[in-house]
Design an enzyme around this catalytic site. Structure first.
Site, PDB file in Angstrom:
ATOM      1  N   GLY A   1      48.849  46.883  39.137  1.00 35.85           N
ATOM      2  CA  GLY A   1      47.633  47.628  38.796  1.00 35.85           C
ATOM      3  C   GLY A   1      47.422  47.762  37.300  1.00 35.85           C
ATOM      4  O   GLY A   1      46.582  48.548  36.859  1.00 35.85           O
ATOM      5  N   LEU A   2      48.201  47.018  36.492  1.00 38.55           N
ATOM      6  CA  LEU A   2      48.083  47.128  35.035  1.00 38.55           C
ATOM      7  C   LEU A   2      47.526  45.833  34.443  1.00 38.55           C
ATOM      8  O   LEU A   2      47.566  45.624  33.242  1.00 38.55           O
ATOM      9  CB  LEU A   2      49.443  47.491  34.428  1.00 38.55           C
ATOM     10  CG  LEU A   2      50.005  48.806  34.971  1.00 38.55           C
ATOM     11  CD1 LEU A   2      51.427  49.053  34.480  1.00 38.55           C
ATOM     12  CD2 LEU A   2      49.110  49.989  34.604  1.00 38.55           C
TER      13      LEU A   2
ATOM     14  N   SER B   1      48.129  42.351  34.828  1.00 40.64           N
ATOM     15  CA  SER B   1      48.836  41.185  34.293  1.00 40.64           C
ATOM     16  C   SER B   1      47.932  39.958  34.354  1.00 40.64           C
ATOM     17  O   SER B   1      48.048  39.054  33.518  1.00 40.64           O
ATOM     18  CB  SER B   1      50.119  40.929  35.083  1.00 40.64           C
ATOM     19  OG  SER B   1      49.848  40.485  36.397  1.00 40.64           O
TER      20      SER B   1
ATOM     21  N   ASP C   1      38.739  44.571  33.798  1.00 43.32           N
ATOM     22  CA  ASP C   1      40.082  44.177  33.349  1.00 43.32           C
ATOM     23  C   ASP C   1      40.021  43.228  32.158  1.00 43.32           C
ATOM     24  O   ASP C   1      40.760  43.373  31.181  1.00 43.32           O
ATOM     25  CB  ASP C   1      40.845  43.489  34.483  1.00 43.32           C
ATOM     26  CG  ASP C   1      41.155  44.439  35.617  1.00 43.32           C
ATOM     27  OD1 ASP C   1      40.902  45.650  35.457  1.00 43.32           O
ATOM     28  OD2 ASP C   1      41.643  43.970  36.655  1.00 43.32           O
TER      29      ASP C   1
ATOM     30  N   TYR D   1      40.970  44.940  49.155  1.00 41.43           N
ATOM     31  CA  TYR D   1      40.025  44.987  48.032  1.00 41.43           C
ATOM     32  C   TYR D   1      38.711  44.313  48.438  1.00 41.43           C
ATOM     33  O   TYR D   1      37.621  44.831  48.222  1.00 41.43           O
ATOM     34  CB  TYR D   1      40.659  44.271  46.835  1.00 41.43           C
ATOM     35  CG  TYR D   1      39.847  44.269  45.559  1.00 41.43           C
ATOM     36  CD1 TYR D   1      40.045  45.231  44.575  1.00 41.43           C
ATOM     37  CD2 TYR D   1      38.887  43.282  45.329  1.00 41.43           C
ATOM     38  CE1 TYR D   1      39.316  45.218  43.396  1.00 41.43           C
ATOM     39  CE2 TYR D   1      38.156  43.259  44.158  1.00 41.43           C
ATOM     40  CZ  TYR D   1      38.371  44.221  43.190  1.00 41.43           C
ATOM     41  OH  TYR D   1      37.644  44.200  42.028  1.00 41.43           O
TER      42      TYR D   1
HETATM   43  P1  ADP Z   1      47.635  42.608  38.405  1.00 34.76           P
HETATM   44  O1  ADP Z   1      46.575  42.001  37.566  1.00 34.76           O
HETATM   45  O2  ADP Z   1      47.314  44.010  38.816  1.00 34.76           O
HETATM   46  O3  ADP Z   1      49.003  42.521  37.814  1.00 34.76           O
HETATM   47  P2  ADP Z   1      46.825  40.501  40.187  1.00 34.76           P
HETATM   48  O4  ADP Z   1      47.132  40.215  41.625  1.00 34.76           O
HETATM   49  O5  ADP Z   1      45.407  40.666  39.801  1.00 34.76           O
HETATM   50  O6  ADP Z   1      47.695  41.782  39.771  1.00 34.76           O
HETATM   51  O7  ADP Z   1      47.404  39.343  39.266  1.00 34.76           O
HETATM   52  C1  ADP Z   1      48.740  38.948  39.420  1.00 34.76           C
HETATM   53  C2  ADP Z   1      48.803  37.434  39.402  1.00 34.76           C
HETATM   54  O8  ADP Z   1      48.506  36.937  38.080  1.00 34.76           O
HETATM   55  C3  ADP Z   1      50.187  36.900  39.695  1.00 34.76           C
HETATM   56  O9  ADP Z   1      50.421  36.819  41.105  1.00 34.76           O
HETATM   57  C4  ADP Z   1      50.144  35.530  39.042  1.00 34.76           C
HETATM   58  O10 ADP Z   1      49.439  34.622  39.855  1.00 34.76           O
HETATM   59  C5  ADP Z   1      49.297  35.808  37.787  1.00 34.76           C
HETATM   60  N1  ADP Z   1      50.203  36.170  36.665  1.00 34.76           N
HETATM   61  C6  ADP Z   1      50.289  37.363  36.059  1.00 34.76           C
HETATM   62  N2  ADP Z   1      51.256  37.360  35.089  1.00 34.76           N
HETATM   63  C7  ADP Z   1      51.787  36.122  35.104  1.00 34.76           C
HETATM   64  C8  ADP Z   1      52.845  35.473  34.369  1.00 34.76           C
HETATM   65  N3  ADP Z   1      53.544  36.123  33.440  1.00 34.76           N
HETATM   66  N4  ADP Z   1      53.116  34.174  34.662  1.00 34.76           N
HETATM   67  C9  ADP Z   1      52.409  33.509  35.607  1.00 34.76           C
HETATM   68  N5  ADP Z   1      51.409  34.065  36.326  1.00 34.76           N
HETATM   69  C10 ADP Z   1      51.105  35.348  36.101  1.00 34.76           C
HETATM   70 MG    MG Z   2      44.568  41.616  38.188  1.00 33.74          MG
END
Ligand code: ADP
Ligand code: MG
Length: 373
Positions: free
Chosen positions: A128-129, A131, A176, A225
């Site tokens: 939820g932050l 990534s 985001d 979602y």
């Molecule tokens: P959030 O944005 O809340 O963390 P999301 O489901 O929207 O969750 O995004 C997570 C996805 O983004 C991961 O499953 C991956 O596909 C991609 N991702 C995020 N960080 C990385 C990383 N460091 N390396 C590779 N893929 C990443």
């Molecule tokens: Mg996300």
């Protein structure tokens, strides 16, 4: 920091056998209030967290994009695709495919080159932050620098969202990407996702934020979602409005004609927009009591009306509510797991966060992580 002088890491050289030429990064974000409002043209209030996603890259003339992620590359090997061959595969590489695809769609195909890319992130994945947006924006910053693309931060956010919606296939709003592109420490971004009007709101020194990852990740979050998003579209169609943003709190009385659960969904969105406006005033007046009670009301609305909480998040929020240093707490991000944001009196946040995380761990057996402070 958008891009710096070349500073190749040992990991890059080890994986790709050549030095990186460009380094860029973007922070994760925590949304203070305004949850599930951005895809309803509504109001949000995110700020940056200290954890960042970093990329380092080198351009190559072979048309091959080869990517290594410290977090998600399984066997120590990079994964590759050819420029122009971007198609959704349902894996993490889709986020990189999404960026090279979106840049081609935006008219930059002739500038794009093959790529060696190393990703490393401090933003916990799926918490939820954001990534995902931190990755998209950091990669776009790196490519902007390496390819001399004349793109503003807002344009980067728009392209990042295009990648996430159209190639990755996640029907997300714009919060985001804008937050990861524009937010810095010490202030929050008051954003109207309908007009894209933005205002920076200082975080008063009398208040501290706490962000704790619950240690729970729900595998159905993406599906839920999508269902919430569709429910909002359905409700807007039944009410004859373009989006739920067009409804005000006074319109709540007219909702009786909607079936359940649409009444609840709309009630959350409408009251949450109002809470964002109030929260901005509370921040400007450094009114921690009022802001804290808005956090608490937001959580109750997400739990009861929007129904995106889970028992672990409810428990973590309740432990915050019960703590003398905490003024309010709520789940942050899409829900079904992930993180909680709390408002604390300045100076008490570190001790309070440790106390709350410890109790939560003992009671629930989950493994929490304190990300802020
Ligand atoms: P959030 O944005 O809340 O963390 P999301 O489901 O929207 O969750 O995004 C997570 C996805 O983004 C991961 O499953 C991956 O596909 C991609 N991702 C995020 N960080 C990385 C990383 N460091 N390396 C590779 N893929 C990443
Ligand atoms: Mg996300």
């Amino acid at each position: 920091m958008s891009a710096t002088r070349p500073r190749p890491t040992a990991a890059f050289v080890r994986v790709f056998g050549l030095p990186a030429t460009t380094l860029a990064s973007a922070p994760g974000r925590v949304n203070l209030i305004g949850e599930h409002t951005d895809y309803n043209d509504g109001l949000v209030l995110p700020t940056a967290i200290p954890q960042r996603t970093s990329v380092e890259l080198a351009l190559c003339d072979d048309g091959l994009v080869s990517v290594y992620s410290d977090e998600l590359s399984r066997d120590g090997q990079p994964q590759s695709y050819r420029l122009g061959d971007e198609a959704r595969q349902g894996d993490w590489l889709d986020y990189v495919r999404g960026i090279t695809w979106a840049l081609q769609q935006e008219g930059w195909a002739r500038r794009l080159r093959g790529l060696r890319l190393h990703i490393s992130s401090q933003v916990p994945v799926g918490s939820g932050l954001s990534s995902s947006a931190a990755l998209l924006v950091s990669l776009l910053r790196g490519l902007r620098s390496a390819l001399a693309l004349p793109l503003s931060e807002v344009e980067l956010a728009r392209i990042a969202r295009r990648a996430e919606v159209e190639l990755v296939g996640a029907p997300v709003g714009i919060m985001d990407q804008l937050a990861c592109a524009l937010c810095g420490p010490g202030s929050a971004l008051y954003l109207d996702t309908q007009s894209l009007a933005m205002q920076s709101v200082a975080l008063p020194p009398s208040l501290d934020l706490i962000v704790i990852h619950s240690g729970v990740v729900h595998s159905h979050a993406a599906g839920e979602y999508r269902v919430r998003r569709e429910e909002c579209q359905q409700a807007a169609a039944l009410l004859g409005v373009k989006s739920l943003r067009q409804l005000g709190v006074v319109d709540l009385a007219t909702l009786a004609k909607l079936p359940e659960p649409l009444v609840r969904r709309v009630r959350h969105v409408v009251t949450e927009n109002a809470r964002v406006e109030e929260a901005v005033q509370a921040l400007q007046q450094a009114d921690g009591m009022r802001l804290g009670s808005l956090f608490s009301a937001s959580h109750a609305s997400l739990r009861d009306d929007y129904q995106v909480s889970v028992p672990a998040l409810d428990r973590l929020v309740q432990l915050g509510e019960d703590d003398p240093a905490i003024l309010g707490a709520r789940l942050t991000g899409g829900g079904f797991g992930g993180s909680v944001v709390m408002l604390a009196r300045a100076g008490e946040s570190r001790v309070a966060a440790e106390r709350i995380a410890h109790r939560y761990q003992v009671e629930t057996g989950h493994n929490p992580t304190i990300l802020v402070p």
